[in-house]
Enzyme design. Structure first.
Site, PDB file in Angstrom:
ATOM      1  N   ARG A   1       0.820  -1.204   0.000  1.00 27.18           N
ATOM      2  CA  ARG A   1       0.000   0.000   0.000  1.00 27.18           C
ATOM      3  C   ARG A   1       0.861   1.264   0.000  1.00 27.18           C
ATOM      4  NH1 ARG A   1      -3.296  -2.147  -2.489  1.00 27.18           N
ATOM      5  NH2 ARG A   1      -4.548  -3.797  -1.605  1.00 27.18           N
ATOM      6  N   CYS A   2       0.245   2.341  -0.418  1.00 28.29           N
ATOM      7  CA  CYS A   2       0.866   3.659  -0.437  1.00 28.29           C
ATOM      8  C   CYS A   2       1.473   3.948   0.940  1.00 28.29           C
ATOM      9  CB  CYS A   2      -0.205   4.684  -0.775  1.00 28.29           C
ATOM     10  SG  CYS A   2       0.363   6.389  -0.801  1.00 28.29           S
ATOM     11  N   PRO A   3       2.697   4.431   0.976  1.00 29.20           N
ATOM     12  CA  PRO A   3       3.536   4.927  -0.104  1.00 29.20           C
ATOM     13  C   PRO A   3       4.610   3.935  -0.573  1.00 29.20           C
ATOM     14  CG  PRO A   3       4.439   5.705   1.949  1.00 29.20           C
ATOM     15  CD  PRO A   3       3.228   4.843   2.288  1.00 29.20           C
TER      16      PRO A   3
END
Length: 87
Positions: A26-28
């Protein structure tokens, strides 16, 4: 592999020299891994980042603009994002 998002073919000479698999992250994290790996490749090389986090579709092109790198294409399969090292 299916064509890039938007239905246009990527420019000639854009075959990735390496694939960075960030699926499930997942981000980042996909952008962080892109930022760490791209400088290790030769100028002109294309890195394909596989990232299934929906934020990657926005984050990777934005990172390219901010860092002066070339966003080459987005691909449905993977999904994948091709980035060329400019300098």
């Amino acid at each position: 592999m299916s064509g890039p998002v938007g239905g246009t073919a990527p420019p000639e000479g854009t075959a990735p020299v390496e694939v960075l698999d960030c699926r499930g992250q997942r981000c980042p994290l996909p952008v962080i891994k892109l930022a760490r790996r791209l400088p290790e490749l030769p100028v002109g090389a294309v890195l394909r980042v596989l990232a299934d986090d929906p934020a990657a579709a926005v984050d990777i092109p934005a990172w390219c603009r901010m860092r002066g790198q070339e966003f080459v294409a987005a691909h449905d399969e993977g999904p994948g994002y091709d980035v060329r090292r400019v300098g």
